[in-house]
Scaffold this motif. Sequence first.
Motif, short mmCIF file in Angstrom:
data_model
loop_
_atom_site.label_atom_id
_atom_site.label_comp_id
_atom_site.label_asym_id
_atom_site.label_seq_id
_atom_site.Cartn_x
_atom_site.Cartn_y
_atom_site.Cartn_z
N LEU A 3 -5.60 11.72 -6.55
CA LEU A 3 -6.14 11.61 -5.19
C LEU A 3 -6.76 10.23 -4.98
CD1 LEU A 3 -7.81 15.12 -4.77
CD2 LEU A 3 -5.72 14.29 -3.67
N GLY A 4 -7.42 9.71 -6.01
CA GLY A 4 -7.99 8.37 -5.91
C GLY A 4 -6.93 7.30 -5.76
N THR A 5 -5.85 7.39 -6.53
CA THR A 5 -4.79 6.39 -6.40
C THR A 5 -4.11 6.48 -5.04
OG1 THR A 5 -3.17 7.87 -7.44
CG2 THR A 5 -4.34 6.34 -8.90
N ALA A 6 -4.00 7.70 -4.51
CA ALA A 6 -3.42 7.84 -3.18
C ALA A 6 -4.29 7.16 -2.13
CB ALA A 6 -3.24 9.32 -2.84
N LEU A 7 -5.61 7.34 -2.24
CA LEU A 7 -6.52 6.69 -1.30
C LEU A 7 -6.48 5.17 -1.46
CD1 LEU A 7 -9.60 9.08 -1.48
CD2 LEU A 7 -7.96 8.84 0.40
N CYS A 8 -6.38 4.71 -2.70
CA CYS A 8 -6.24 3.27 -2.93
C CYS A 8 -4.97 2.74 -2.27
CB CYS A 8 -6.20 2.96 -4.43
SG CYS A 8 -7.80 2.97 -5.23
N GLY A 9 -3.88 3.50 -2.40
CA GLY A 9 -2.62 3.06 -1.82
C GLY A 9 -2.65 3.03 -0.30
N ILE A 10 -3.48 3.90 0.29
CA ILE A 10 -3.56 3.96 1.76
C ILE A 10 -4.50 2.91 2.32
CG2 ILE A 10 -4.25 5.40 3.72
CD1 ILE A 10 -3.36 7.83 2.02
N PHE A 11 -5.68 2.76 1.68
CA PHE A 11 -6.72 1.93 2.27
C PHE A 11 -6.91 0.58 1.60
CE2 PHE A 11 -8.07 6.34 3.20
CZ PHE A 11 -8.03 6.26 4.58
N ALA A 12 -6.52 0.45 0.33
CA ALA A 12 -6.73 -0.82 -0.37
C ALA A 12 -5.58 -1.05 -1.32
CB ALA A 12 -8.05 -0.80 -1.13
N THR A 13 -4.38 -1.16 -0.77
CA THR A 13 -3.16 -1.19 -1.58
C THR A 13 -3.10 -2.43 -2.45
OG1 THR A 13 -2.03 -0.09 0.22
CG2 THR A 13 -0.66 -1.04 -1.51
N ARG A 55 1.81 -1.95 -5.34
CA ARG A 55 2.04 -0.63 -4.79
C ARG A 55 2.17 -0.67 -3.26
NH1 ARG A 55 3.98 2.30 -8.81
NH2 ARG A 55 2.46 3.00 -10.31
N GLU A 56 2.83 -1.66 -2.73
CA GLU A 56 2.95 -1.78 -1.29
C GLU A 56 3.78 -0.63 -0.73
OE1 GLU A 56 4.38 -5.61 -0.35
OE2 GLU A 56 2.56 -6.65 -1.00
N GLY A 57 3.35 -0.12 0.41
CA GLY A 57 4.10 0.93 1.05
C GLY A 57 3.54 2.31 0.77
N PRO A 58 4.07 3.31 1.47
CA PRO A 58 3.51 4.67 1.36
C PRO A 58 4.12 5.51 0.24
CG PRO A 58 5.20 4.62 3.05
CD PRO A 58 5.11 3.22 2.49
N VAL A 59 5.08 4.99 -0.51
CA VAL A 59 5.80 5.82 -1.48
C VAL A 59 4.88 6.35 -2.57
CG1 VAL A 59 7.67 5.85 -3.18
CG2 VAL A 59 7.97 4.63 -1.01
N ALA A 60 4.07 5.48 -3.18
CA ALA A 60 3.20 5.91 -4.27
C ALA A 60 2.13 6.91 -3.81
CB ALA A 60 2.55 4.69 -4.94
#
Length: 295
Positions: free
Chosen positions: A143-153, A157-162
């Motif tokens: 969940l933390g990596t998902a939030l990082c990918g959304i708000f502070a990519t 990890r560019e993009g929504p895939v990860a």
Amino acid sequence: MSKALVRLYPAAYRAAHGEEILDVHREMTADLSRPARLRADADLAAHALRVRLGLDPASPAGRFFALAAPFALAAAAVDSGLYLARWYAGLVLSPAPVRIQLTTMDGAWILYVLLSLLVCAGAVVALTGRWARGAGAAVCGLLGTALCGIFATPAHREGPVAPVAALLTVAVVLACPPGRRGDRRLSTAAGAMAAVGWFPVVVVDAGAYTGALGVTTEYGAWPVLVLAFTGAVLAWRARSSGLWELGAMAVASPPLIAHAYTDAWGDLRPVLGIFLLLPLAAVLTASFRRVRRRH
């Protein structure tokens, strides 16, 4: 509060078992502290939602996600482990002193590294016998990596895939019914899959065999190939057609597909080819099973 939670159950199930569930829940929580009571309420709500979604231990969906969950954790560990190995290799091979690199790292990178460590450690703990603690830690890391990918990519990890892959993995892990969590045989197979999917890629990345094999990258195909092979082996041992096992491997594969997408620099063509390994393995397993039956 308890009556409101019981309403989460389907009407037919509530009519048959609602009063019994309510009485047992009240008896169990009568002398508990407020935090413990809240945990018990959360467990009751989770059970109601699992019943409503058909995810009880005896249902086909429950058994399916029980099969997929350990491999979803293993796939997440492979993805995070490969990222950590590459980050560490870059840290060591850089001409700049390690201390300078660490003190000048961007906050998003530091957080992502720590969360990736949490995913790997949680998966190891879950697959070695302490499912509740390990899976909980891995879910928090995902969940933390998902939030990082959304708000502070971070740049890698560019993009929504990860983030999407991380959230799908969380859903698979949480969908596993409590009565079927921590199966030793499946956990051992998932742990072996993670080790075989991770170690050779790290060796190749380190350059140990690159010259001998003439390979610079496999575009993320190797971990998915190992996952598909594991599903085929499980199907062979269960003497099934392979559709059930390879379907579970497909549900567990999003972290590895996200890894392949990153390795291919966002090119969908090799990623689609890699994803086809799973249905191809299912077809080959089913065909081989039919041939064996005829003979």
